[in-house]
Design a protein around this motif. Structure first.
Motif, PDB file in Angstrom:
ATOM      1  N   VAL A 412      48.775  34.639  31.550  1.00  0.00           N
ATOM      2  CA  VAL A 412      48.710  35.721  32.632  1.00  0.00           C
ATOM      3  C   VAL A 412      47.393  35.716  33.232  1.00  0.00           C
ATOM      4  O   VAL A 412      46.344  35.592  32.401  1.00  0.00           O
ATOM      5  N   ASN A 413      47.299  35.453  34.442  1.00  0.00           N
ATOM      6  CA  ASN A 413      46.021  35.409  35.354  1.00  0.00           C
ATOM      7  C   ASN A 413      45.741  36.845  35.969  1.00  0.00           C
ATOM      8  O   ASN A 413      46.510  37.203  36.800  1.00  0.00           O
ATOM      9  N   MET A 414      44.546  37.139  35.694  1.00  0.00           N
ATOM     10  CA  MET A 414      44.271  38.760  36.657  1.00  0.00           C
ATOM     11  C   MET A 414      43.418  38.465  37.739  1.00  0.00           C
ATOM     12  O   MET A 414      42.314  37.559  37.793  1.00  0.00           O
ATOM     13  N   VAL A 415      43.880  38.815  38.903  1.00  0.00           N
ATOM     14  CA  VAL A 415      43.506  38.533  40.259  1.00  0.00           C
ATOM     15  C   VAL A 415      42.970  39.646  40.841  1.00  0.00           C
ATOM     16  O   VAL A 415      43.839  40.836  41.006  1.00  0.00           O
ATOM     17  N   ASP A 416      41.894  39.883  41.377  1.00  0.00           N
ATOM     18  CA  ASP A 416      41.165  41.286  41.538  1.00  0.00           C
ATOM     19  C   ASP A 416      40.365  40.966  43.020  1.00  0.00           C
ATOM     20  O   ASP A 416      39.666  42.069  43.171  1.00  0.00           O
ATOM     21  N   SER A 417      40.670  40.021  43.784  1.00  0.00           N
ATOM     22  CA  SER A 417      40.204  39.943  45.157  1.00  0.00           C
ATOM     23  C   SER A 417      40.738  38.583  45.969  1.00  0.00           C
ATOM     24  O   SER A 417      41.409  38.004  45.378  1.00  0.00           O
ATOM     25  N   ASP A 418      40.462  38.444  47.132  1.00  0.00           N
ATOM     26  CA  ASP A 418      40.895  37.388  47.786  1.00  0.00           C
ATOM     27  C   ASP A 418      40.712  36.171  47.320  1.00  0.00           C
ATOM     28  O   ASP A 418      41.270  35.197  47.296  1.00  0.00           O
ATOM     29  N   HIS A 419      39.153  36.143  46.908  1.00  0.00           N
ATOM     30  CA  HIS A 419      38.747  34.933  46.437  1.00  0.00           C
ATOM     31  C   HIS A 419      39.493  34.406  45.039  1.00  0.00           C
ATOM     32  O   HIS A 419      39.573  33.207  44.978  1.00  0.00           O
ATOM     33  N   SER A 420      40.115  35.477  44.223  1.00  0.00           N
ATOM     34  CA  SER A 420      40.707  35.028  43.305  1.00  0.00           C
ATOM     35  C   SER A 420      42.014  34.640  43.341  1.00  0.00           C
ATOM     36  O   SER A 420      42.474  33.546  42.910  1.00  0.00           O
ATOM     37  N   MET A 421      42.767  35.082  44.599  1.00  0.00           N
ATOM     38  CA  MET A 421      43.985  34.807  44.947  1.00  0.00           C
ATOM     39  C   MET A 421      43.982  33.222  45.462  1.00  0.00           C
ATOM     40  O   MET A 421      44.740  32.606  45.289  1.00  0.00           O
TER      41      MET A 421
END
Length: 451
Positions: A412-421
């Protein structure tokens, strides 16, 4: 100690700390610099946590310098015609039969006329015992001069430790000008051994009959070690047997190996690509670290988790997360680069034994750690390189800690910004595999993910 003991001279040097990371904020640089995956430390860590030979599914590929020479592998130690005291020592130490690398390497190392060898072998596969037996088979205890020289990037791994109590006496060398070393086997880092051969004249390089370069991929990462090893090699007789071992066969390793070893036999592992087929991959949209923590708690509320590994970008984040999980009643251990390698090994051993169910770590634990019970890996922070792009290799190593031994695992990957996406999209493209969006607050969706 038997009268006919071989002697050992050991050089002790410290490793250097990794360089600082450019292009990051000062805070990130200070927190993460000590948590880079350092090859030397990782190699030592693997040695400390392995109490038996690793299970290796790779097949061995042998390329002989002389294709006409009959290919010979040894299925038993008796076939090698070792000296009686060496064979007795092998069995006393609990070795029953040769490992895969020993089967193929030992006949080449012990053959007459002597043959050079370049071998790929990971830590824990038995290579240390293999070249130790070859070294001990070469020396004549009646001759009080150095027969065998072994180069190591670090003194942490003394290659004769597995047989030292049975076969030889050991001494820690002190340098005294003008006094020749009388030990038949010398182990040292390249710089000091080069000094012993040239500056202090403690060793006559022309009398060395075997030259061993262990863990070459780690050693040549340091420019000085590479050049020093080449200088030593030039001092040796052309008849000196040359052995090189490396966990990887990168282009830099092979270029170096071909420069110092002529007409070698080559043993390499047939590449088996790590598969993601047994690992279900998801990403969760979050806004800040508190949202990540809530999502993580939701996962624990809905999944049956044997053990979990959670990766963070910095020590500060890892410490914060471990503290919050402990407050929630979880059994948590924390692993980061500020610990000594011995401390890290102790933490991993406790986790492997099930003393703690959750291991919060930085990248220092992304490679080579096999814990069969790990069913969940969480990238609390996504792995990125120094340019801010997806670090696909680290991602593979991280999530590869689950789904081991054919079992199903979850990543499971935590995505917290557009950059993370964007990082998630880069990873999907690289591995040609979709990472599914997951809403951890949706119980029905969470149940479906386990099907």
């Amino acid at each position: 100690m038997a009268e006919d003991s071989w002697a050992l001279a050991v050089d002790v040097q410290e490793t250097t700390t990794p360089s600082r990371l450019p292009n990051w904020s000062q805070d990130e640089e200070n927190e993460a610099a000590g948590d880079r995956v350092n090859k030397a430390e990782q190699s030592l860590l693997n040695k400390l946590i392995r109490c038996s030979l690793v299970k290796n599914g790779n097949q061995v590929e042998v390329q002989q310098a002389d294709p006409k020479s009959p290919l010979f592998s040894a299925k038993t130690f008796e076939e090698l015609r070792l000296k009686p005291e060496l064979l007795k020592g092998v069995f006393t130490m609990g070795f029953n039969r040769p490992s895969r690398i020993q089967e193929n390497a030992l006949p080449m190392m012990l053959a007459e006329p002597r043959q050079n060898l370049i071998a790929q072998s990971q830590s824990g596969t038995g290579k240390t015992a293999a070249f130790s037996l070859a070294m001990l088979s070469h020396v004549n205890p009646e001759n009080n001069w150095t027969h065998v020289s072994k180069r190591s990037y670090t003194p942490f791994t003394l290659p004769l430790k597995t047989v030292s109590g049975v076969f030889m006496s050991a001494c820690l060398c002190s340098v005294e000008r003008g006094i020749k070393r009388q030990e038949q086997i010398v182990i040292g880092t390249p710089g000091t051994v080069l000094d012993w051969c040239t500056k202090y004249k403690l060793i006559d390089p022309k009398k060395i009959t075997m030259f061993v370069l262990d863990e070459a991929d780690v050693m040549i990462a340091r420019q000085g070690h590479r050049e020093q090893s080449i200088r030593i090699q030039r001092l040796l007789n052309k008849s000196c047997q040359m052995l090189l071992f490396s966990a990887t066969f990168e282009d830099s390793v092979m270029t170096f190996a071909e420069r110092v070893i002529s007409q070698p036999n080559i043993i390499r592992l047939k590449r088996v690509e790590e598969t993601l087929e047994t690992i279900k991959q998801f990403y969760v949209l979050c806004r800040r670290k508190e949202d990540k923590f809530i999502a993580l708690c939701d996962l624990y509320g809905c999944l049956t988790i044997a053990q979990a590994m959670i990766f963070c970008h910095t020590r500060k984040m890892a410490a914060w997360l471990a503290s919050r999980l402990i407050e929630e009643g979880h059994q948590v251990s924390l692993l980061s680069g500020e610990m000594t390698v011995e401390q890290r090994a102790a933490v991993i051993e406790r986790f492997r034994n099930g003393n703690e169910k959750v291991l919060v770590t930085t990248n220092v634990c992304s490679r080579g750690i096999d814990v069969e019970q790990v069913s969940l890996v969480v990238n609390f922070d996504l792995p990125v390189d120094m340019q801010g792009n997806a670090d696909n290799e680290t991602y593979l190593h991280r999530i590869g800690r689950t789904g081991r031994f054919g079992r199903r695992g979850f990543a499971v990957n935590m995505v917290d910004s557009d950059h993370s996406m964007d990082i998630i999209r880069q990873i999907e493209k690289h591995f040609d595999k979709k990472i599914t969006k997951l809403d951890t607050s949706n119980l029905e969706e969470m149940e479906e993910m386990t099907i």
